[in-house]
Design a protein around this motif. Structure first.
Motif, short mmCIF file in Angstrom:
data_model
loop_
_atom_site.label_atom_id
_atom_site.label_comp_id
_atom_site.label_asym_id
_atom_site.label_seq_id
_atom_site.Cartn_x
_atom_site.Cartn_y
_atom_site.Cartn_z
N ILE A 257 -7.12 12.25 -25.19
CA ILE A 257 -6.12 12.16 -24.11
C ILE A 257 -5.19 13.37 -24.19
N LEU A 258 -5.13 14.12 -23.10
CA LEU A 258 -4.35 15.37 -23.04
C LEU A 258 -3.07 15.16 -22.24
N LYS A 259 -2.05 15.95 -22.58
CA LYS A 259 -0.82 15.95 -21.78
C LYS A 259 -0.99 16.98 -20.66
N PRO A 260 -0.67 16.61 -19.43
CA PRO A 260 -0.84 17.58 -18.33
C PRO A 260 0.23 18.67 -18.36
N HIS A 261 -0.18 19.91 -18.00
CA HIS A 261 0.80 21.00 -17.84
C HIS A 261 1.70 20.72 -16.64
N ASP A 262 1.07 20.26 -15.57
CA ASP A 262 1.78 20.05 -14.31
C ASP A 262 1.61 18.59 -13.89
N PRO A 263 2.61 17.74 -14.20
CA PRO A 263 2.48 16.31 -13.90
C PRO A 263 2.20 16.03 -12.42
N ASP A 264 2.76 16.85 -11.52
CA ASP A 264 2.54 16.62 -10.08
C ASP A 264 1.07 16.69 -9.70
N ALA A 265 0.30 17.50 -10.43
CA ALA A 265 -1.13 17.67 -10.10
C ALA A 265 -1.89 16.36 -10.23
N LEU A 266 -1.34 15.41 -10.98
CA LEU A 266 -2.03 14.13 -11.21
C LEU A 266 -1.51 13.02 -10.30
N MET A 267 -0.74 13.39 -9.30
CA MET A 267 -0.13 12.37 -8.43
C MET A 267 -1.15 11.74 -7.50
N ASN A 268 -1.33 10.41 -7.64
CA ASN A 268 -2.17 9.65 -6.70
C ASN A 268 -1.40 9.42 -5.41
N VAL A 269 -2.06 9.61 -4.29
CA VAL A 269 -1.42 9.37 -3.00
C VAL A 269 -2.13 8.20 -2.33
N ASN A 270 -1.51 7.02 -2.40
CA ASN A 270 -2.13 5.79 -1.90
C ASN A 270 -1.43 5.19 -0.69
N THR A 271 -0.22 5.66 -0.41
CA THR A 271 0.57 5.07 0.67
C THR A 271 1.14 6.18 1.56
N PRO A 272 1.55 5.86 2.79
CA PRO A 272 2.18 6.88 3.64
C PRO A 272 3.41 7.51 2.99
N GLU A 273 4.17 6.72 2.23
CA GLU A 273 5.37 7.26 1.56
C GLU A 273 4.98 8.31 0.52
N GLU A 274 3.94 8.00 -0.26
CA GLU A 274 3.46 8.97 -1.26
C GLU A 274 2.90 10.21 -0.57
N ALA A 275 2.28 10.02 0.59
CA ALA A 275 1.74 11.17 1.33
C ALA A 275 2.86 12.11 1.76
N GLU A 276 3.98 11.54 2.20
CA GLU A 276 5.13 12.37 2.60
C GLU A 276 5.65 13.17 1.40
N LYS A 277 5.72 12.51 0.26
CA LYS A 277 6.19 13.18 -0.97
C LYS A 277 5.25 14.34 -1.33
N ALA A 278 3.93 14.09 -1.24
CA ALA A 278 2.95 15.13 -1.56
C ALA A 278 3.06 16.31 -0.60
N LYS A 279 3.27 16.01 0.68
CA LYS A 279 3.43 17.08 1.69
C LYS A 279 4.61 17.95 1.34
N HIS A 280 5.70 17.32 0.91
CA HIS A 280 6.92 18.03 0.53
C HIS A 280 6.64 18.97 -0.65
N ILE A 281 5.91 18.47 -1.66
CA ILE A 281 5.59 19.29 -2.85
C ILE A 281 4.66 20.45 -2.45
N LEU A 282 3.69 20.17 -1.58
CA LEU A 282 2.75 21.22 -1.15
C LEU A 282 3.48 22.34 -0.39
N LYS A 283 4.48 21.94 0.41
CA LYS A 283 5.24 22.96 1.17
C LYS A 283 5.96 23.92 0.23
N LYS A 284 6.44 23.35 -0.90
CA LYS A 284 7.17 24.17 -1.88
C LYS A 284 6.28 25.23 -2.48
#
Length: 201
Positions: free
Chosen positions: A174-201
């Protein structure tokens, strides 16, 4: 010359898990377009440089509008969610390890895959990441070695179809991720909005 040790390391295939029903999202997650194409194909392209062959794990009914440039792998273990997809892949090519990623990881990047593969221990059952969200192993970004097939079958025999429980109760790196955001599951519209925000950055 290939060393004896390298010869004994199972080659890696890629598997994109895209067969879920996406009930919480309300729209098929594998068809969401985050990076200019359907996510199932984007994820397959992301895996391709690291794998001998890449397959998209899907249901029979998803094959109707499937791009012929990609390979589909339908489940032979039915109605078990990700567990059935992983088992079906391991059964289809028993001598291969499988780098499995879910199609609901729009922030997954090349660097996270490179680190997973370079850190891989093929003598263990699997190499995976620790989820930054709950501290448990993340079964849907994991290299499952050929030997994990019998472990999964044993769990299935006890009525347990949770891939995470297999990782917790097996010899897993089991490894620790360098970038925790890269492992974010997007299962709901709310999570999708959060992911869009991170991608824009």
């Amino acid at each position: 010359m290939i060393s004896e040790e390298n010869k004994s390391i199972p080659p890696i295939n890629g598997l994109v898990l895209a067969g879920g029903k996406s009930i919480r999202m309300g729209t098929p997650k594998d068809l969401l377009n985050w990076h200019g194409k359907e996510q199932r194909y984007f994820a397959a392209d992301l895996l391709a440089p690291f794998c001998e062959e890449v397959f998209i794990s899907c249901r029979q009914d998803q094959l109707e509008d499937f791009d012929p440039d990609y390979r589909a792998l339908t489940d032979t273990f039915l109605n078990m969610g990700p567990f059935g997809g992983i088992l079906s892949a391991l059964r289809s090519q028993r001598d291969k390890a499988w780098l499995v990623v879910a199609c609901d990881l729009p922030l997954l990047d090349k660097r996270s895959l490179e680190f997973l593969i370079s850190s891989r221990n093929h003598q263990k059952a699997a190499t995976t990441y620790e989820s930054p969200f709950d501290g448990l192993p993340e079964p849907l970004i994991t290299i499952w070695e050929p030997k994990s097939y019998s472990l999964l079958l044993n769990f299935l025999g006890t009525g347990n179809t949770c891939p995470r429980k297999v990782l917790i109760n097996s010899d897993t790196l089991i490894l620790k991720p360098h970038d925790p955001d890269a492992l974010m599951n997007v299962n709901t519209p709310e999570e999708a909005e959060k992911a869009k925000h991170i991608l824009k950055k």
